[in-house]
Each structure stands twice: as C-alpha cells, then as structure tokens.
Design an enzyme around this catalytic site. Structure first.
Site, PDB file in Angstrom:
ATOM      1  N   ASP A   1      -0.284   7.987  -1.429  1.00 12.55           N
ATOM      2  CA  ASP A   1       0.186   6.610  -1.262  1.00 12.55           C
ATOM      3  C   ASP A   1       0.933   6.186  -2.531  1.00 12.55           C
ATOM      4  O   ASP A   1       0.718   6.752  -3.602  1.00 12.55           O
ATOM      5  CB  ASP A   1      -1.026   5.696  -1.029  1.00 12.55           C
ATOM      6  CG  ASP A   1      -0.592   4.341  -0.488  1.00 12.55           C
ATOM      7  OD1 ASP A   1       0.581   4.190  -0.106  1.00 12.55           O
ATOM      8  OD2 ASP A   1      -1.444   3.427  -0.451  1.00 12.55           O
ATOM      9  N   GLU A   2       1.805   5.197  -2.419  1.00 13.59           N
ATOM     10  CA  GLU A   2       2.573   4.692  -3.574  1.00 13.59           C
ATOM     11  C   GLU A   2       3.270   5.838  -4.298  1.00 13.59           C
ATOM     12  O   GLU A   2       3.209   5.934  -5.531  1.00 13.59           O
ATOM     13  CB  GLU A   2       1.646   3.937  -4.549  1.00 13.59           C
ATOM     14  CG  GLU A   2       0.805   2.829  -3.927  1.00 13.59           C
ATOM     15  CD  GLU A   2       1.578   1.554  -3.656  1.00 13.59           C
ATOM     16  OE1 GLU A   2       2.827   1.569  -3.713  1.00 13.59           O
ATOM     17  OE2 GLU A   2       0.927   0.534  -3.348  1.00 13.59           O
TER      18      GLU A   2
ATOM     19  N   ARG B   1       4.850 -10.475  -1.948  1.00 19.09           N
ATOM     20  CA  ARG B   1       3.401 -10.606  -1.734  1.00 19.09           C
ATOM     21  C   ARG B   1       3.102 -11.778  -0.814  1.00 19.09           C
ATOM     22  O   ARG B   1       2.027 -11.877  -0.260  1.00 19.09           O
ATOM     23  CB  ARG B   1       2.641 -10.838  -3.054  1.00 19.09           C
ATOM     24  CG  ARG B   1       2.669  -9.735  -4.079  1.00 19.09           C
ATOM     25  CD  ARG B   1       2.376  -8.400  -3.533  1.00 19.09           C
ATOM     26  NE  ARG B   1       3.617  -7.709  -3.181  1.00 19.09           N
ATOM     27  CZ  ARG B   1       3.684  -6.593  -2.475  1.00 19.09           C
ATOM     28  NH1 ARG B   1       2.577  -6.046  -2.010  1.00 19.09           N
ATOM     29  NH2 ARG B   1       4.843  -6.028  -2.184  1.00 19.09           N
TER      30      ARG B   1
ATOM     31  N   LYS C   1       2.592   0.244   5.199  1.00 19.60           N
ATOM     32  CA  LYS C   1       2.539   1.547   4.554  1.00 19.60           C
ATOM     33  C   LYS C   1       1.174   2.204   4.634  1.00 19.60           C
ATOM     34  O   LYS C   1       1.026   3.326   5.092  1.00 19.60           O
ATOM     35  CB  LYS C   1       2.844   1.363   3.059  1.00 19.60           C
ATOM     36  CG  LYS C   1       4.240   1.712   2.691  1.00 19.60           C
ATOM     37  CD  LYS C   1       4.389   1.649   1.187  1.00 19.60           C
ATOM     38  CE  LYS C   1       4.055   0.301   0.644  1.00 19.60           C
ATOM     39  NZ  LYS C   1       3.954   0.202  -0.769  1.00 19.60           N
ATOM     40  N   THR C   2       0.197   1.454   4.127  1.00 20.36           N
ATOM     41  CA  THR C   2      -1.134   2.037   4.027  1.00 20.36           C
ATOM     42  C   THR C   2      -1.690   2.353   5.405  1.00 20.36           C
ATOM     43  O   THR C   2      -2.413   3.318   5.592  1.00 20.36           O
ATOM     44  CB  THR C   2      -2.060   1.079   3.266  1.00 20.36           C
ATOM     45  OG1 THR C   2      -1.375   0.658   2.089  1.00 20.36           O
ATOM     46  CG2 THR C   2      -3.345   1.747   2.876  1.00 20.36           C
TER      47      THR C   2
ATOM     48  N   GLN D   1       9.735  -0.652  -5.089  1.00 19.91           N
ATOM     49  CA  GLN D   1       8.506  -1.162  -5.691  1.00 19.91           C
ATOM     50  C   GLN D   1       8.012  -0.261  -6.820  1.00 19.91           C
ATOM     51  O   GLN D   1       6.830  -0.289  -7.172  1.00 19.91           O
ATOM     52  CB  GLN D   1       7.425  -1.311  -4.629  1.00 19.91           C
ATOM     53  CG  GLN D   1       7.733  -2.432  -3.646  1.00 19.91           C
ATOM     54  CD  GLN D   1       6.611  -2.646  -2.661  1.00 19.91           C
ATOM     55  OE1 GLN D   1       5.540  -3.126  -3.018  1.00 19.91           O
ATOM     56  NE2 GLN D   1       6.848  -2.287  -1.419  1.00 19.91           N
TER      57      GLN D   1
END
Length: 663
Positions: A221-222, A614, A34-35, A252
């Site tokens: 982001d997020e 994770r 994603k990032t 998430q």
DNA sequence: AAGGAGGGTTTTTTT
DNA sequence: AACCCTCCTT
C-alpha cells in the site's frame, strides 16, 4: 465497519484487481478506495483457496496495518477466523525476518531497536565526540543526512565521497561515530532494520529462498512512498513468482525527504515487465468543489501522471477561504465555530479535523480548545513516548535488557541524581573508549589510574549492582514485569525527582500519572503476550506497535476533534476539515522554499493536495496575516498555493517575495 | 556534585 | 515561549 463494495469498479478493473498472477499496479487517486482494493484482493484470494498466511500485505503505519486486518477479517466472516493474512509494516516485517534468521546473521542475537528519541541521543553523542559545535549541526539534521545515505546504501566509510556541502562533511565524520556507537551498544536504528534485511537477502541465498517461500502473494500500500531499500526488499521477495500488487498515487508522494522515490511507482511496468495497470479515477470521498480545488492545484506540478479525478458528490456548501489577523485569532475564531457546530448543530467532534504543516502550529489550537472545553486528540509525533519521564524509564528498561547499551545508560546514570557527576562520567567514558570496553568495565581502570575518587567509584558500582539485581529479576519474574517496573520507580525514587523538577502540584500529579500509564501498559502487554519478555516490550514500543496504546488511541479518537500534521493525515478522511496556516514559509515550508528546487516545492504542493482531499463535505482553508515565531510577531504572506488553487495570479507583493526567496 | 540564574538558540515532515 | 547549555555559587 463499511461494507466492502467493488461496484465502483468497472468489470475489467474488477477482474484485474482480482487477477491471481503477475505484477499489478493500481494507480488510485485520492478518495478512490485504494485500501479497499487490497482488502478485497486479500479476501478474493482466500476465497479462491489461497491460504491466508501465504498472503503478505505491507503498509506504512501500524495503524493502517491494524485497520486493514480488521477490514479483511470482517470481510471474511467466520471463515477467516482461524488463520490470518499477514499484514505488517516494512519495519515489523524486517524485525520478524531478522529474528527468524538471527543464527545466520553473525550479529548479536539480541539487538535493541532505537526509537527516534534514542537516535537523537546517539546523534548528539556522535556530534560531541567529533567536536562539532552545537550550532553547526543539530542531531535531527544529522539523522536526516545519515538516513539519506543509508537509504542510498552508502556505508559510513564511503560517505565522505558523497558529501555535497560543508554540513554534510561534518555529517560524514559523525556518521562513522554514530554507527560505531550503535553497534557497540548492540543497537540498530529504524533504517538499519531495513538495511540489515536487505543485506541478508543480498548475501545469503538460502535465507532469501526461505523467506521467498513463505509468501505466494505480496501487496504494498502507499507504493509512491517506497524508498530504494524497501523497493529492493519487495523485489527480492517476489522474484520467484512476481505476484505483486502495489497500490498508490504519485500525487500523494510526500516522503521524498525520507528517501521515497516516485520513480518506483512511475516506472513500475519497466521494473516488472508485463505489469497490468489499473487506474482508479472516480472519487467517492470529496464534493466536486473540493475536488476541483485539489485538481487545479496539483496541475501545477510537472513531474506527474496527468490525471483528473472525477467527483461523484455535489457540493452542498462551498469551500471557504478565511483570513485572520494573527494565528491567535485564527485559532479563536475557528474554535468558536467548532464549539457552535458541536453544541448547537450536534456535530460529532470526531468528524472535525484541523490540519497543519508543522508540529508547532497546533499549540494555539490546543490552548483554545482546552479553554472552550472541547475534547480533542493531538495525533502524531508528540506522543506518550516522547514525554521525558517515559523516556527516562524506557532508558532504564533498555539498560536492563541490554547490558552493553551505554547510550541508554548515559541517559539515566545520574537521573535521578545519585552522586555520579558529569566529570566522573566523562573520565570513565574516556577510559572505556581507550580500552575499547563498555562503561562499567572501565570503572576499575579509572579508579586505579586516579581519575576518579573512591567515593565516585562506589556510587557507580552501587548503581551497577542495582541494575544487575533488577536485570536478573526481569528474567526470573517476567510474569510480574509491571510490579517490577513499579518497584524500580520506587527504588530509584523517581517521584522525588518529579517533585524537584516541577513546582506546580498539578504538573507533579500529571507527570506521575504518565508513569503509572507506563506501568499499566507493561501490565497490559504481559497479559496479552504469548511469551512475554522485556525485549519484546521494548521492541513493540520502538516500533509503535503496542496494542494497548493504539487501543487507547482508538478509544480517544472516537471522541475528540482531531489535530494532526498533513503527513499524519495521509490515508484518512473527515467530513469537516480545516486546513490552516496557508502561508508562505509554512506551506510551502521555509526550508523547501530555501532549497529552491522545483522538486521541493512540488512536494509541498502535494502536501497541500493531500490536505484538501482529506475533506469529505466541508472544507475551510485559512491563513493568518501575522504569526508569532520565536516569541516575535512576524508578517505572514498568503501561500502561493492559495492563488494557484483559485486560479488567480499572485498579487505583486507576494510574487515579489517568492521571487526574492527563490534567488 | 547539585541547583539556580542567565544567556543563547530554536521549528519540517516520521516509520 | 520553551528548551538547553554554561557558568556560578553553595
């Protein structure tokens, strides 16, 4: 630094990610990079000639912002060295805008930003003022309710109309006091930063226009964790050009309790018609077994985009499920294994993480890790700034920087003790409220009215003079701010206070070291700041954006086993993960179970999902059969999520307990 | 006003 | 077990 590689994207996706215009939603599952998408886009835009400072990227934490900036700078090489893309959290962004537009605001030109600790003090004061019994509502609960209202745009005067239960009725009354006290102290809380900016945008077209013209491209982001106010801010900023790229994963979303609404990401193409949607479903982080488990679990959620992540890594080791008699045994056995891994298998400690639901859980692990002499880092809320000594000293600094900040003043007026007792404070405060003035201005009135003795008045005045002297010097001698802080500690004789409070000598030394840490961080700040000021130091501390501190954290985090809550683990990955305490009441948390709504349980399930994903290579999920709570041993049943992820039905006694709790 | 003893309460998650 | 509050003595 990992090289940036978009080869994981197919050509149409790659094009979309680098699309220069229009709204773009990147729906990216866990571990899909994603990032990287945002970083890549920043670099690509710059390569195509967009000026770096016209690209705004918003993250949720300072850590994420810092990391993104590092990656982007690295990617750009020397070319990007002169100008930097703007990367900041929502809160820092708002502070900057407010500072820039301060003239237009009509608010005091200097405002203190209250951190969590200050907010709790303010909440406690408010509760006391409206005479709410301590057990009826705790400060943190009040803050949660207030935050919910603020994010929904409900001001104190109207809160009463939105009350949903008895507790909220009390909260509505306290909310009014809380906000009034904050305002009269010249302070704002975290939510106010967003709200004030939002308000400014809504009411002042020129300000909005000025801010809109600063950026040609905005990225978030997020995005699944944006709340209503954050959504409005973004919407306002991109209104002229709609060049908005958001990245997120509805699975998430774990900040619903803070007002985050998944609807923002689910309804993105409705809010921004013509939006391009890119889905990233190739997971390059976890092994297939880990991902299977995560997929199977999250499928139990109803309100979500149905998607199945595809693993690109096969498992060398199966996921393990461990059961222990008690939480102590859980810690002992797992830490013993960690010791073995580090010492016998040369496993770097930093590649291991222990994840848990609540801040109470790491204690046992800490004890055990220390006993075994294994380096560890406790990441998260119980940080440097929560230590009592630091909070006391920060209150001094706030009282110096903000003369009208009575909330900070109350914290330190008799710490260390200086003959200003509770009744004196109480009487002067009452007068102050009566005459609508600040605390120190009510000393004369109280003395004349015979509320307080001459002796008491003298003590207060002499403390006032002390503050004034230092206040003047923090401005005239700002270049040697750290010396001043050191001198302040000596003048108020805080060392004696520490010795009085802690009998244990090791404790005393540790506490004094904490204070020295603060002094040295002031000194670090003054050195790196362009135009140092006490205000800015306080502001940075409140926002958690202090360079020195995060550097230290990075340094430490290179070395130890990491302990953190599932919330703080979001966005991170580790080769070896222990997800502990998978028990009813913990994960899902008791409060969510009691809430009874599907929404609450689904958020807990997403938390478990975040925890599982994770792990890169090895995952151990553990539970204890009993757990000590409030000093008493209590039975702890396996979490429903354990059964869900294994594809089993819960055994009758667990099912019965769940059904019972849900009634 | 200060300090200590005793009693009662507590634990979601965080920018 | 740890913390905070209240009450009591000095």
């Amino acid at each position: 630094m990992p090289a940036l590689d978009l080869s994981t994207l197919n050509p149409p996706q790659r094009d979309a990610v680098t699309t220069q215009h229009g709204p773009l939603l990147v729906l990216a599952g866990a571990g899909t990079g994603k990032t990287r998408v945002i970083t890549f886009r920043i670099a690509e835009l710059i390569r195509r000639g967009v000026s770096p400072e016209r690209i705004l990227s918003v993250t949720f934490t300072n850590k994420a912002a810092k990391e993104m900036l590092e990656r982007a700078t690295h990617l750009l090489g020397n070319k990007g060295a002169r100008k930097k893309p703007v990367i900041s959290t929502f809160h820092s962004l708002c502070v900057r805008i407010l500072r820039e537009e301060i003239e237009t605001l009509g608010y005091p030109s200097r405002f203190a930003i209250y951190d969590r600790g200050d907010q709790e003090s303010a909440a406690r004061t408010a509760l006391r003022e409206v005479r709410v019994a301590d057990k009826a509502m705790r400060p943190p609960d009040l803050l949660n309710v207030i935050s919910k209202w603020k994010m929904a745009g409900i001001p104190p005067e109207r809160a009463a109309d939105f009350v949903e239960n008895d507790q909220e009725f009390l909260a509505a009354v306290a909310y009014r006091k809380y906000q009034k006290n904050l305002r009269s102290s010249g302070a704002v809380d975290f939510d106010d930063l967003l709200l004030l900016t939002d308000h400014l945008f809504q009411t002042n077209p020129e300000v909005l226009k000025r801010q809109q013209q600063k950026f040609d491209y905005v990225q978030v982001d997020e995005y699944q964790d944006t709340n209503g106010v954050q959504f409005r801010l973004v919407e306002a900023l991109v209104a002229p050009h709609k060049n908005l790229c958001v990245v997120g994963d509805d699975d998430q979303s774990i900040y619903g309790w803070r007002g985050a609404e998944v609807e923002h990401i689910l309804g993105f193409d409705r809010h921004f018609p013509g939006a391009k949607v890119v889905r990233l479903e190739n997971n390059y982080r976890c092994t297939d077994q880990i991902l299977d488990l995560a997929n199977r679990l999250v499928k139990h959620n109803v309100g979500r985009y149905d998607k199945t992540l595809i693993a690109h890594k096969s498992s060398e080791h199966p996921v393990r499920f461990a059961e222990f008699e008690s939480e102590v045994e859980e810690a002992e056995k797992l830490v013993a294994e960690i010791k073995y891994l580090i010492e016998e298998k040369n496993f770097p400690a930093s590649s291991i993480a222990i994840l848990f639901r609540t801040n109470e859980q790491p204690r046992v692990f800490e004890t055990e890790l220390r006993r075994m002499d294994i380096p560890y880092v406790l990441v998260g809320s119980q940080s440097f700034f929560d230590k009592k000594e630091v909070r006391d000293l920060m209150a001094y600094l706030k009282a110096l920087a903000f003369p009208q900040d009575d909330i900070s003043l109350m914290r330190i007026i008799n710490t260390p003790t200086r003959g200003i007792g509770a009744s004196t404070v109480e009487k002067i405060s009452t007068r102050a409220v009566q005459q609508g003035s600040h605390f120190f201005e009510a000393v004369d009135t109280s003395l004349k009215a015979g509320d307080i003795s001459q002796k008491a008045a003298d003590s207060v005045r002499s403390f006032q003079r002390l503050l004034e002297t230092f206040r003047g010097r923090t401005q005239s001698e700002v270049h040697r701010l750290s010396d001043l802080v050191h001198e302040l500690i000596k003048t108020i004789d805080y060392d004696s206070e520490i010795c009085r409070q802690y009998k244990d000598e090791a404790q005393q030394i540790a506490r004094k070291e904490v204070l020295e840490g603060l002094v040295s961080s002031v000194s670090d700040y003054v050195q790196q700041a362009e135009k140092p000021s006490l205000y800015e130091f306080i502001e940075n501390s409140a926002l958690g954006a202090r360079d020195d501190e995060s550097n230290k954290e990075d340094l430490l985090s290179g070395q130890g086993v990491k302990l953190m809550t599932l919330h703080s683990a979001k966005g991170l990955e580790f080769p070896w993960v222990y997800l502990v305490g998978l028990e009813e009441g913990y994960l899902p948390h008791r409060r969510s179970v009691e809430d009874g709504s599907r929404k609450a349980i689904e958020e807990e399930r997403r938390l478990a999902y975040v925890g599982i994903t994770r792990a890169k290579d090895y995952l151990t999920i553990s539970r204890a059969g009993t757990r000590k709570k409030w000093g008493k041993k209590r039975l702890s049943l396996p979490s429903r999520f354990l059964h869900e992820m294994k594809g089993e039905t819960a055994p009758p006694e667990v099912a019965a307990a769940i059904a019972f709790a849900e009634d």
